[in-house]
Every structure is written in C-alpha cells, then in structure tokens.
Write a protein that holds these residues in place. Sequence first.
Motif, PDB file in Angstrom:
ATOM      1  N   ARG A 252      26.435  52.173  33.826  1.00  0.00           N
ATOM      2  CA  ARG A 252      27.691  52.318  33.118  1.00  0.00           C
ATOM      3  C   ARG A 252      28.659  51.318  33.476  1.00  0.00           C
ATOM      4  N   ASP A 253      29.145  51.300  34.703  1.00  0.00           N
ATOM      5  CA  ASP A 253      30.263  50.666  35.134  1.00  0.00           C
ATOM      6  C   ASP A 253      30.237  49.086  34.833  1.00  0.00           C
ATOM      7  N   ALA A 254      28.958  48.540  35.132  1.00  0.00           N
ATOM      8  CA  ALA A 254      28.728  47.019  34.791  1.00  0.00           C
ATOM      9  C   ALA A 254      28.744  46.926  33.295  1.00  0.00           C
ATOM     10  N   ALA A 255      28.229  47.752  32.275  1.00  0.00           N
ATOM     11  CA  ALA A 255      27.896  47.808  31.046  1.00  0.00           C
ATOM     12  C   ALA A 255      29.594  47.793  30.347  1.00  0.00           C
ATOM     13  N   HIS A 256      30.487  48.709  30.793  1.00  0.00           N
ATOM     14  CA  HIS A 256      31.705  48.656  30.328  1.00  0.00           C
ATOM     15  C   HIS A 256      32.473  47.795  30.943  1.00  0.00           C
ATOM     16  N   GLY A 257      32.767  47.498  32.175  1.00  0.00           N
ATOM     17  CA  GLY A 257      33.262  46.636  32.656  1.00  0.00           C
ATOM     18  C   GLY A 257      33.266  45.210  32.700  1.00  0.00           C
ATOM     19  N   VAL A 258      31.884  45.013  32.481  1.00  0.00           N
ATOM     20  CA  VAL A 258      31.579  43.571  32.105  1.00  0.00           C
ATOM     21  C   VAL A 258      31.013  43.159  30.926  1.00  0.00           C
ATOM     22  N   ALA A 259      29.936  43.537  30.674  1.00  0.00           N
ATOM     23  CA  ALA A 259      29.201  43.462  29.348  1.00  0.00           C
ATOM     24  C   ALA A 259      27.978  44.174  29.260  1.00  0.00           C
ATOM     25  N   ARG A 260      27.403  44.545  28.410  1.00  0.00           N
ATOM     26  CA  ARG A 260      26.191  45.451  28.110  1.00  0.00           C
ATOM     27  C   ARG A 260      24.996  44.909  28.838  1.00  0.00           C
ATOM     28  N   PRO A 261      24.617  43.611  28.833  1.00  0.00           N
ATOM     29  CA  PRO A 261      23.682  42.919  29.665  1.00  0.00           C
ATOM     30  C   PRO A 261      23.683  43.077  31.012  1.00  0.00           C
ATOM     31  N   ALA A 262      24.976  43.317  31.361  1.00  0.00           N
ATOM     32  CA  ALA A 262      25.294  43.130  32.849  1.00  0.00           C
ATOM     33  C   ALA A 262      24.604  44.306  33.518  1.00  0.00           C
ATOM     34  N   ALA A 263      24.172  45.494  32.706  1.00  0.00           N
ATOM     35  CA  ALA A 263      23.803  46.839  33.289  1.00  0.00           C
ATOM     36  C   ALA A 263      22.347  46.646  33.987  1.00  0.00           C
ATOM     37  N   PRO A 264      21.235  46.261  33.025  1.00  0.00           N
ATOM     38  CA  PRO A 264      20.006  45.973  33.974  1.00  0.00           C
ATOM     39  C   PRO A 264      19.798  44.840  34.841  1.00  0.00           C
ATOM     40  N   LEU A 265      20.665  43.744  34.815  1.00  0.00           N
ATOM     41  CA  LEU A 265      20.657  42.815  35.593  1.00  0.00           C
ATOM     42  C   LEU A 265      21.347  43.012  36.837  1.00  0.00           C
ATOM     43  N   THR A 266      22.492  43.888  36.996  1.00  0.00           N
ATOM     44  CA  THR A 266      23.087  44.255  38.141  1.00  0.00           C
ATOM     45  C   THR A 266      22.216  45.415  38.774  1.00  0.00           C
ATOM     46  N   ALA A 287      24.007  48.947  48.638  1.00  0.00           N
ATOM     47  CA  ALA A 287      24.214  47.812  47.571  1.00  0.00           C
ATOM     48  C   ALA A 287      24.808  48.184  46.336  1.00  0.00           C
ATOM     49  N   ALA A 288      24.367  49.393  45.797  1.00  0.00           N
ATOM     50  CA  ALA A 288      25.102  49.976  44.436  1.00  0.00           C
ATOM     51  C   ALA A 288      26.612  50.179  44.623  1.00  0.00           C
ATOM     52  N   ARG A 289      27.010  50.685  45.874  1.00  0.00           N
ATOM     53  CA  ARG A 289      28.266  50.851  46.075  1.00  0.00           C
ATOM     54  C   ARG A 289      29.029  49.414  45.996  1.00  0.00           C
ATOM     55  N   LYS A 290      28.628  48.416  46.881  1.00  0.00           N
ATOM     56  CA  LYS A 290      29.381  47.099  46.650  1.00  0.00           C
ATOM     57  C   LYS A 290      29.506  46.522  45.215  1.00  0.00           C
ATOM     58  N   ALA A 291      28.222  46.892  44.447  1.00  0.00           N
ATOM     59  CA  ALA A 291      28.231  46.074  43.114  1.00  0.00           C
ATOM     60  C   ALA A 291      29.161  47.055  42.155  1.00  0.00           C
ATOM     61  N   THR A 292      29.295  48.208  42.389  1.00  0.00           N
ATOM     62  CA  THR A 292      30.117  49.299  41.528  1.00  0.00           C
ATOM     63  C   THR A 292      31.738  48.775  41.641  1.00  0.00           C
ATOM     64  N   ARG A 297      36.671  46.190  40.108  1.00  0.00           N
ATOM     65  CA  ARG A 297      37.796  44.964  40.143  1.00  0.00           C
ATOM     66  C   ARG A 297      37.569  44.072  38.891  1.00  0.00           C
ATOM     67  N   TRP A 298      36.374  43.728  38.597  1.00  0.00           N
ATOM     68  CA  TRP A 298      36.350  43.208  37.284  1.00  0.00           C
ATOM     69  C   TRP A 298      36.904  43.446  36.196  1.00  0.00           C
ATOM     70  N   ALA A 299      36.581  44.771  35.742  1.00  0.00           N
ATOM     71  CA  ALA A 299      37.147  45.485  34.761  1.00  0.00           C
ATOM     72  C   ALA A 299      38.736  45.668  34.749  1.00  0.00           C
ATOM     73  N   ALA A 300      39.103  45.743  36.109  1.00  0.00           N
ATOM     74  CA  ALA A 300      40.790  45.964  36.331  1.00  0.00           C
ATOM     75  C   ALA A 300      41.359  44.677  36.035  1.00  0.00           C
ATOM     76  N   GLU A 301      40.808  43.485  36.056  1.00  0.00           N
ATOM     77  CA  GLU A 301      41.500  42.106  35.850  1.00  0.00           C
ATOM     78  C   GLU A 301      41.676  42.001  34.426  1.00  0.00           C
ATOM     79  N   ASN A 302      40.997  42.834  33.640  1.00  0.00           N
ATOM     80  CA  ASN A 302      41.079  42.612  31.890  1.00  0.00           C
ATOM     81  C   ASN A 302      41.862  43.787  31.557  1.00  0.00           C
ATOM     82  N   ALA A 303      42.323  44.524  32.398  1.00  0.00           N
ATOM     83  CA  ALA A 303      43.345  45.820  31.610  1.00  0.00           C
ATOM     84  C   ALA A 303      44.592  45.195  31.119  1.00  0.00           C
ATOM     85  N   PRO A 304      45.189  45.746  29.976  1.00  0.00           N
ATOM     86  CA  PRO A 304      46.176  45.110  29.388  1.00  0.00           C
ATOM     87  C   PRO A 304      47.518  44.948  30.544  1.00  0.00           C
TER      88      PRO A 304
END
Length: 311
Positions: A252-266, A287-292, A297-304
Amino acid sequence: MTAYEPPGTPGTDAPYDAVVLAGGAARRLGGADKPGVRVGGRALLDRVLAACADAGTTVVVAEPRTTARPVAWAREDPPGGGPVAALDAGLRHTTAPYVVVFSADLPFLDEGTVRRLLAPLRESGPPHDPAKPEGVREGVPDGVLLTDPDGRDQPLVAAYRAAALRRELSALAAAPGGLTGLPLRRLTAALDLTRISDPVASFDCDTWDDIAAARARIREHGHVLDEWISAVKDELGIDLEVDTGVLLDLARDAAHGVARPAAPLTTFLVGYAAARAEGGPEAVAEAARKATALALRWAAENAPDAKPDAG
C-alpha cells in the motif's frame, strides 16, 4: 464414550505419523480421479498432505502419483479391498505412537485441526500403567475423531493411538474373511473414542456439488487470501510463515507513495533480500520495515509543504 472441548493450549509435541487413504473408486464422481481434483488450484490430496506436513512419516495408500510433498506409498492386497484393509496396509509403514488417518478428499483440513485431534492423546500420556495388573490406564482414549454437522462419526478425519489400531486390526484379521470389504465401523466400534464437532474440517467431497461448494467457499472474502498464499507456497515449495499484514502495508505504501507498479516490485525485492540473507520470517519483516520506511520518505518529499530536508 467421552465428549471433548478443545483446550486453549496444546499438549506436548509427541511425534506422529500420517496415513492417507486415496485409493477409492469415486463412483459418485463418475469414476474421476478424486485425489487429483483441484480445489483452490491444488489437488485435494496435496491439500491433505499440507495439513500433516510435520508428520514423521506420511503414507498414502494408493497407486503412486506426483505429489507436492514427499510420501511413502502402500497398497492393500488385493487393491480395492476397502478402507480397513487400506488402513492396515498404511499402518505397517508407521512407527510413531500416534497416527492421524485421513481420506484424500478433505479440502478444509488444516494444521490446526491436526493439532486439535492429537492434543487429547498427547495430554493423556501413554495408555499403559505398569502399576495395574491389566496394564491399562483408565480414561485414556484410543482415538479422537471429528463428527459432521449431523453428529456422524468421521473415522477418516481422526487421530489414533497406533497400538490400539494394531490391536483391533489384528483381531479383525484373525476372524473368518479377514479385513477385505470390512466397513470402518467394525474397527472403530471396539475403540474408546473422543469426539470433536467440526462441520468445516470434516467436510468431504463425494460429489461434484461438493466440489463446487468447496471451490466457492475458498473464494469468499474471508478465506481467499489465506487460500491463495497457501496455494502459492505449495506450488513454489516454500514452507515459510510470514506476516501478510506487513507485506500488504508495504504494498500500500509503495503504491500510494511511489507508483502503483511499485507495489508488486517492492514486495518481490523484499522477498529476494530475505532469501539472500538466508533468513526466515524475521528477515522478511526486517526487509519490509526498511522498504516501508523508504516508501514513506519518498512520499514525504512530494508533499506540498515538504522542506528541503524532508524525511
């Protein structure tokens, strides 16, 4: 006979073997290969074998076939001699003090049910008391079986003391006619049995309507994800318990914070990293904790209102 309510905690983990009867004619299925019929993408026989995966020895009484897990094979003589003869043939290949006995058409049998069947036998200890002249302890059951919704015994969804089965099978074999063609009730009538009511785990597939009902049930919302994960693990030969909630949150975090295709790849990369580390569930969680954390962090950089040092 005694009634039994499952305890909150299982007893000691004494070893057990498993005997699976898979050589029936399946007349109500038109002679179809019932053990090979698939429910949830897995053969019925493979679903039963998964439920007793921690048995010391698993014996399948039938003609050999390809299975998802390694088993020993046995056959009654003559073939088609009935369930009592088949059970006797399978039991000859076992050595553990307890034996679970299953038919090969139980789509909802699981490891938890196997533990529930074994618990009363394990907790009551060995059946023999050297201090008593007859050598038998009182109140020690010979077996534990499930009953169906109508209260009928299901002796092929059961756990037994191996010694009790051998004792009664020997007595029946010594009688005129032997074991061939005998119904299971001739065997179980002489045993002291404890009963557990479980309409789901005792459900067996005798007809195509039963097959359809089983296939429909595993696709219900409350079951489908667990069924799918079990099917994938069987298909890939993976025996690993992981927290699916953690992986779903990561997706969920990868899809919302990066892009939908990032979810299965991550999630794939998390699994690959855990495998590289030769770890188990803990390695997957780390490993999941680190990726989450990275996805957040990725999503936070794109916040207004993101600052130059966001994250």
